[in-house]
Enzyme design. Structure first.
Site, PDB file in Angstrom:
ATOM      1  CG  PHE A  87       2.976 -12.655  36.035  1.00 52.59           C
ATOM      2  CD1 PHE A  87       2.191 -11.995  36.972  1.00 52.59           C
ATOM      3  CD2 PHE A  87       2.352 -13.531  35.160  1.00 52.59           C
ATOM      4  CE1 PHE A  87       0.827 -12.220  37.050  1.00 52.59           C
ATOM      5  CE2 PHE A  87       0.978 -13.758  35.218  1.00 52.59           C
ATOM      6  CZ  PHE A  87       0.213 -13.097  36.170  1.00 52.59           C
ATOM      7  CE  LYS A 109       3.974 -12.899  19.051  1.00 51.57           C
ATOM      8  NZ  LYS A 109       3.103 -13.551  18.049  1.00 51.57           N
ATOM      9  CB  ALA A 143       1.656 -22.313  22.100  1.00 53.80           C
ATOM     10  CE  LYS A 194      -0.346 -10.523  19.012  1.00 55.49           C
ATOM     11  NZ  LYS A 194      -0.593 -11.792  19.708  1.00 55.49           N
ATOM     12  NE  ARG A 258      -2.892 -17.437  25.915  1.00 53.43           N
ATOM     13  CZ  ARG A 258      -1.813 -18.037  26.399  1.00 53.43           C
ATOM     14  NH1 ARG A 258      -1.222 -17.548  27.464  1.00 53.43           N
ATOM     15  NH2 ARG A 258      -1.323 -19.113  25.832  1.00 53.43           N
ATOM     16  CG  ASN A 259      -5.226 -11.430  24.270  1.00 53.44           C
ATOM     17  OD1 ASN A 259      -5.199 -10.772  25.295  1.00 53.44           O
ATOM     18  ND2 ASN A 259      -4.152 -12.050  23.802  1.00 53.44           N
TER      19      ASN A 259
END
Length: 331
Positions: A87, A109, A143, A194, A258-259
Site C-alpha cells: 500500500f 520490510k 512488534a 525472509k 504473520r508470514n
C-alpha cells in the site's frame, strides 16, 4: 538536525505502534500519521491504538496526530515509514511536498510492487531522496514482543553511518539494543526474502513436516539469501549477523510471524484469498514472492525455496507437490 529531531511515524499498524512506544522512551514528542480520522479520535479518547497492540498505553499529550501526509512531512525532520509495502505507493502518491531533504527510515520490510523496488530504491527514484538520507530498520524484532518489553536487537542501516547512529541512539532503551550498518540494500532485500522463507516454513508446518526438515529448510534459506544479496549488491557482509540470520530465524519460527501463519494456512489447504481474509493482517511475503520472482528473472540466482513458494501461491501447484519437489533440491 540540531537538538531533538521532529520525528514522524507514517503508518498506524502494529510495527508503527511498537516504534512509537520505543521512540517515546527517548524523545519528548512525536508526530503520527493515521489515514483514518476515526482511529485518531478513538486513540485520543482511549489512549491506545484502537486496532493494534491495544495493551500499549500512550500519553497522548506527547503525540500530534495527522491525517494529511503533506502536513506531517513539512512539520517533521525524520520520517519513519511503517506502511505495508503493498500500500506504500498508493499512500505516498498523495504527497506533493519535497521529501528529498528529510532523513527517511524504512520500517517496511517489503517490496513496493508498483515497480518491484525495495523501499530505498523507490524513495530515491520516485522522490529524489539521496541514498545517504535513507535508512533501514532491520533485525529480529516482532512488534508483539516490543509491546511486552522483551529484549530485542535492531540494526539501522544507511550509507550515512552518522545519521544511522543518531537514529539508533533514539531507539536504545532498557529493552532495545540498536547497532548500525552501511548495507541498506542487503539488509532490506534480506528482510524481504525472509518473509518468503517464513511462508515456506508455515507451509511445511501445515503439511506436518517435522523440526528436522524445518532446520534443513532454514539452513538452505540463509544460503539462498546470501546468494541473492551478494549478486544484487556485492559488498562484504556477515550473513550470520542478527540483521540477516537473526531476522530469518525469528520470522520462520515465531508464533508472532504473520508470514509463517499465512503459510501454515496454505499448507492446511486454505486458498490465498481465504487465508488473507482470515488473518486480518498483511503477510508481506505474499506480495514479495511475486516481486522477487520477477526481479530474479534478471539476476538468475538459484533460489529453490522462493521458487517453490511462488509456484504454490501463484501457479496453483498443490502445496504437497511443491514442497515434495523442493525436498529434492535441498541439502
Amino acid at each position: 538536525m540540531h537538538g531533538e529531531p521532529k520525528i514522524a511515524i507514517i503508518g498506524s499498524g502494529s510495527w508503527a505502534t511498537a516504534l512509537a512506544k520505543i521512540l517515546l522512551n527517548n524523545v519528548e514528542h512525536i508526530n503520527w500519521y493515521f489515514r483514518n480520522t476515526d482511529n485518531i479520535d478513538q486513540f485520543k479518547r482511549f489512549g491506545h491504538n484502537p486496532n493494534y497492540l491495544r495493551g500499549v498505553e500512550f500519553d497522548i499529550d506527547r503525540i500530534s496526530f495527522f491525517d494529511n501526509l503533506d502536513q506531517i512531512i513539512e512539520e517533521s525532520d525524520l520520517l519513519v515509514l511503517a506502511i505495508p509495502s503493498a500500500f506504500l505507493h498508493d499512500s505516498l502518491k498523495e504527497v506533493t511536498v519535497d521529501m528529498s531533504h528529510k532523513f527517511i527510515v524504512s520500517a517496511v520490510k517489503g517490496i513496493v510492487p508498483h515497480g518491484n523496488q525495495i523501499v530505498g530504491s523507490y524513495l530515491h527514484e520516485t522522490f529524489k531522496v539521496p541514498y545517504d538520507r535513507v535508512g533501514v530498520i532491520a533485525g529480529p524484532c516482532h512488534a508483539e514482543e516490543v509491546a511486552l518489553e522483551r529484549l530485542s536487537y535492531l540494526t539501522i542501516a544507511s550509507p550515512d553511518i552518522k545519521r544511522a547512529a543518531d537514529f539508533a541512539n533514539l531507539l536504545e532503551c532498557e529493552y532495545i539494543r540498536a547497532h548500525v550498518s552501511d548495507d541498506i540494500f542487503g539488509t532490506e532485500y534480506a528482510s524481504v526474502l525472509k518473509n518468503i522463507v517464513a511462508i515456506a516454513s508455515g507451509i511445511v508446518h501445515g503439511l506436518r513436516y517435522g523440526d528436522n526438515f524445518q532446520a534443513v529448510l532454514v539452513a538452505n534459506a540463509i544460503q539462498e539469501i546470501k546468494r541473492f544479496v551478494d549478486k544484487v549488491h556485492p559488498i562484504s557482509r556477515d550473513i550470520k549477523s542478527s540483521a540477516y540470520l537473526g531476522d530469518l530465524l525469528v520470522t520462520t519460527y515465531s508464533q508472532f510471524s504473520r508470514n509463517r501463519t499465512f503459510g501454515a494456512m496454505i499448507g492446511k489447504g486454505y486458498t490465498t484469498r481465504t487465508a488473507q481474509i482470515e488473518m486480518h493482517m498483511v503477510a508481506e511475503g505474499y506480495y514479495a514472492t511475486k516481486s522477487i520472482h520477477e526481479i530474479n528473472e534478471e539476476f538468475k540466482v538459484k533460489m529453490p525455496i522462493c521458487e517453490a513458494v511462488y509456484t504454490i501461491l501463484y501457479e496453483n501447484v498443490p502445496p504437497s507437490v511443491g514442497i515434495r519437489q523442493l525436498t529434492e533440491k535441498l541439502r
